[in-house]
Write an enzyme that holds these catalytic residues in place. Structure first.
Site, PDB file in Angstrom:
ATOM      1  N   ARG A  66       9.403  -4.181  12.794  1.00 58.86           N
ATOM      2  CA  ARG A  66       8.777  -4.572  14.063  1.00 58.86           C
ATOM      3  C   ARG A  66       7.706  -3.559  14.471  1.00 58.86           C
ATOM      4  O   ARG A  66       6.654  -3.912  15.007  1.00 58.86           O
ATOM      5  CB  ARG A  66       9.848  -4.671  15.155  1.00 58.86           C
ATOM      6  N   HIS A  70       3.627  -4.065  15.679  1.00 57.21           N
ATOM      7  CA  HIS A  70       3.108  -3.630  16.975  1.00 57.21           C
ATOM      8  C   HIS A  70       2.018  -2.574  16.822  1.00 57.21           C
ATOM      9  O   HIS A  70       1.157  -2.439  17.700  1.00 57.21           O
ATOM     10  CB  HIS A  70       4.245  -3.099  17.847  1.00 57.21           C
ATOM     11  N   VAL A  74      -2.580  -3.944  17.359  1.00 51.30           N
ATOM     12  CA  VAL A  74      -3.338  -3.314  18.448  1.00 51.30           C
ATOM     13  C   VAL A  74      -4.098  -2.115  17.886  1.00 51.30           C
ATOM     14  O   VAL A  74      -3.485  -1.163  17.414  1.00 51.30           O
ATOM     15  CB  VAL A  74      -2.403  -2.864  19.591  1.00 51.30           C
ATOM     16  N   GLY A  76      -5.483  -1.805  15.162  1.00 56.32           N
ATOM     17  CA  GLY A  76      -5.374  -1.682  13.720  1.00 56.32           C
ATOM     18  C   GLY A  76      -4.245  -0.748  13.318  1.00 56.32           C
ATOM     19  O   GLY A  76      -3.569  -0.144  14.159  1.00 56.32           O
ATOM     20  N   ASP A  78      -3.173   2.288  12.709  1.00 56.90           N
ATOM     21  CA  ASP A  78      -3.634   3.665  12.877  1.00 56.90           C
ATOM     22  C   ASP A  78      -2.637   4.560  13.609  1.00 56.90           C
ATOM     23  O   ASP A  78      -2.996   5.640  14.094  1.00 56.90           O
ATOM     24  CB  ASP A  78      -4.970   3.690  13.623  1.00 56.90           C
ATOM     25  N   SER A  80      -1.425   4.312  16.466  1.00 55.67           N
ATOM     26  CA  SER A  80      -1.681   4.481  17.902  1.00 55.67           C
ATOM     27  C   SER A  80      -0.443   4.152  18.733  1.00 55.67           C
ATOM     28  O   SER A  80      -0.302   4.627  19.861  1.00 55.67           O
ATOM     29  CB  SER A  80      -2.865   3.615  18.348  1.00 55.67           C
ATOM     30  N   ASN A  95       6.319  -2.882  24.722  1.00 55.39           N
ATOM     31  CA  ASN A  95       6.663  -1.936  23.657  1.00 55.39           C
ATOM     32  C   ASN A  95       7.835  -1.028  23.986  1.00 55.39           C
ATOM     33  O   ASN A  95       8.234  -0.202  23.154  1.00 55.39           O
ATOM     34  CB  ASN A  95       5.445  -1.065  23.324  1.00 55.39           C
ATOM     35  N   HIS A 193      11.443 -12.126  11.026  1.00 61.64           N
ATOM     36  CA  HIS A 193      12.567 -12.395  11.929  1.00 61.64           C
ATOM     37  C   HIS A 193      13.864 -12.674  11.176  1.00 61.64           C
ATOM     38  O   HIS A 193      14.874 -12.994  11.796  1.00 61.64           O
ATOM     39  CB  HIS A 193      12.239 -13.570  12.850  1.00 61.64           C
ATOM     40  N   THR A 194      13.838 -12.551   9.869  1.00 61.62           N
ATOM     41  CA  THR A 194      15.075 -12.724   9.105  1.00 61.62           C
ATOM     42  C   THR A 194      15.991 -11.515   9.239  1.00 61.62           C
ATOM     43  O   THR A 194      17.166 -11.571   8.881  1.00 61.62           O
ATOM     44  CB  THR A 194      14.771 -12.984   7.608  1.00 61.62           C
ATOM     45  N   ASP A 248      18.435 -13.614  13.159  1.00 61.06           N
ATOM     46  CA  ASP A 248      18.988 -14.569  12.206  1.00 61.06           C
ATOM     47  C   ASP A 248      20.511 -14.508  12.313  1.00 61.06           C
ATOM     48  O   ASP A 248      21.122 -13.511  11.919  1.00 61.06           O
ATOM     49  CB  ASP A 248      18.533 -14.202  10.787  1.00 61.06           C
ATOM     50  N   THR A 251      22.408 -14.189   8.296  1.00 58.19           N
ATOM     51  CA  THR A 251      22.335 -12.990   7.442  1.00 58.19           C
ATOM     52  C   THR A 251      21.416 -11.967   8.105  1.00 58.19           C
ATOM     53  O   THR A 251      20.343 -11.652   7.594  1.00 58.19           O
ATOM     54  CB  THR A 251      21.815 -13.346   6.036  1.00 58.19           C
ATOM     55  N   ASP A 256      15.873 -12.246   3.567  1.00 55.58           N
ATOM     56  CA  ASP A 256      15.951 -13.400   2.683  1.00 55.58           C
ATOM     57  C   ASP A 256      15.227 -14.579   3.335  1.00 55.58           C
ATOM     58  O   ASP A 256      14.511 -14.398   4.327  1.00 55.58           O
ATOM     59  CB  ASP A 256      17.414 -13.746   2.380  1.00 55.58           C
TER      60      ASP A 256
END
Length: 329
Positions: A66, A70, A74, A76, A78, A80, A95, A193-194, A248, A251, A256
């Site tokens: 994740r 994020h 935003v 790129g 880098d 930040s 955030n 999101h798995t 999920d 699992t 997967d």
């Protein structure tokens, strides 16, 4: 007239080639084995640290994955998102629930001992997320390195550059397109999101809460039994802003294609997940990935490389921070 047209066409092609070269220049400066000579143990150190942290806390891979989204969406890729202080990206409410920072900091401390001032925090985020996927059963991805750390971070840039869990397909495709990502990338990268968890507050729009805190399902796109299960979990967890549910339910610790299988039977956690199987532009791809983990993994490799190449800074367009949470002085 013919000569004029030829000259105009030639000029147009030259400008087009120049524009494409300029657009791709930063990505082109990323190279495989960037640290082969300057810090040959860099990726080994990152992998070992991520693995150790994940063994102690199974939620770490989802948090690291994740985190790279994020960061890259935003300003790129880098780093930040790692900068601390009032008004930085990390201070935006969107955030505040991010995690995995301690893992990145641990990696950086070790690298600063063995290779001081060499490995950027931006590369650490990208490699750590890559390794997190592989450690949970996902595909191996070889990514180029050489990213530099940005010198700018503003909370005001977050909301307009991040997808919300209530986004429609139109809103998501528009956002992804602005990052150079296609509809295929949208469906593929949603597969993140798995693994991982989410706060119940992020699915509040799928339920109605009465004055006594009781929930009632109101989203017809959500499987009824799954909706009831979510309501039980969220209520059992107490405050909706702090209670957690798995992205999920089948699992949650394995990378997967179960996420896509869930979508096909209307068990997507977020409204933005459910939208993928309801829109003709994305439905067939969801169904394809649901039946073939191999095709999902193959697509993930390419899309993840694109994600981690968004607006990268290279050369003099940034720095290598000594501490990931602050600029060099």
């Amino acid at each position: 007239m013919g000569k004029y047209r030829k000259d105009s066409l030639l000029g147009f092609l030259i400008l087009l080639i120049f524009d494409l070269a300029t657009f791709n220049s930063s990505v082109a400066q990323l190279t495989f084995d960037f640290y082969a000579a300057s810090c040959p143990s860099a990726e080994f150190i990152i992998r070992n640290t991520v693995q150790s942290a994940s063994l102690n806390d199974p939620s770490i891979p989802g948090k690291l994955l994740r985190l790279v989204f994020h960061d890259c969406f935003v300003e790129g890729c880098d780093a930040s998102i790692l900068l601390k202080g009032n008004g930085t990206e990390g201070s935006d409410p969107a955030n505040l629930s991010l995690g995995g920072f301690s893992v990145i900091d641990s990696v950086k401390r070790v690298l600063e001992i063995f290779c001081p001032g060499i490995v950027s925090c931006a590369d650490i985020i990208a490699i750590a997320a890559r390794d997190a996927v592989e450690m949970t059963g996902g595909p191996q991805v070889r990514i180029a390195t050489g990213r530099r750390d940005g010198r700018f971070s503003a909370a005001s840039n977050v909301r307009s550059n991040m997808a919300d869990t209530t986004f429609s397909i139109d809103a998501m495709t528009k956002l992804f397109s602005s990052k150079g990502l296609s509809v295929n990338d949208l469906v593929t990268l949603s597969g993140a999101h798995t693994i991982g968890t989410a706060h119940c507050s992020t699915v509040r729009d799928r339920f109605k809460e009465d004055s006594r805190g009781r929930l009632t399902g109101i989203d017809p796109s959500l499987d009824k039994l799954y909706g009831e299960e979510l309501m039980r979990e969220c209520l059992a967890g107490g405050d909706l802003s702090s209670a957690l549910v798995s992205n999920d339910p089948q699992t949650s610790l394995s990378f997967d294609n179960q996420y896509y299988k869930n979508l096909v039977v209307h068990k997507g956690l977020f409204q933005s997940d459910s939208a993928l199987v309801e829109d003709e532009r994305t439905k067939n791809m969801v169904e394809d990935f649901a039946t073939s983990q191999e095709r999902f993994f193959s697509s993930w490799v390419e899309s993840f490389r694109k994600l981690t190449s968004i607006k990268v800074k290279t050369g003099d367009a940034g720095e290598v921070r000594r501490s990931c949470s602050s600029f060099n002085r």
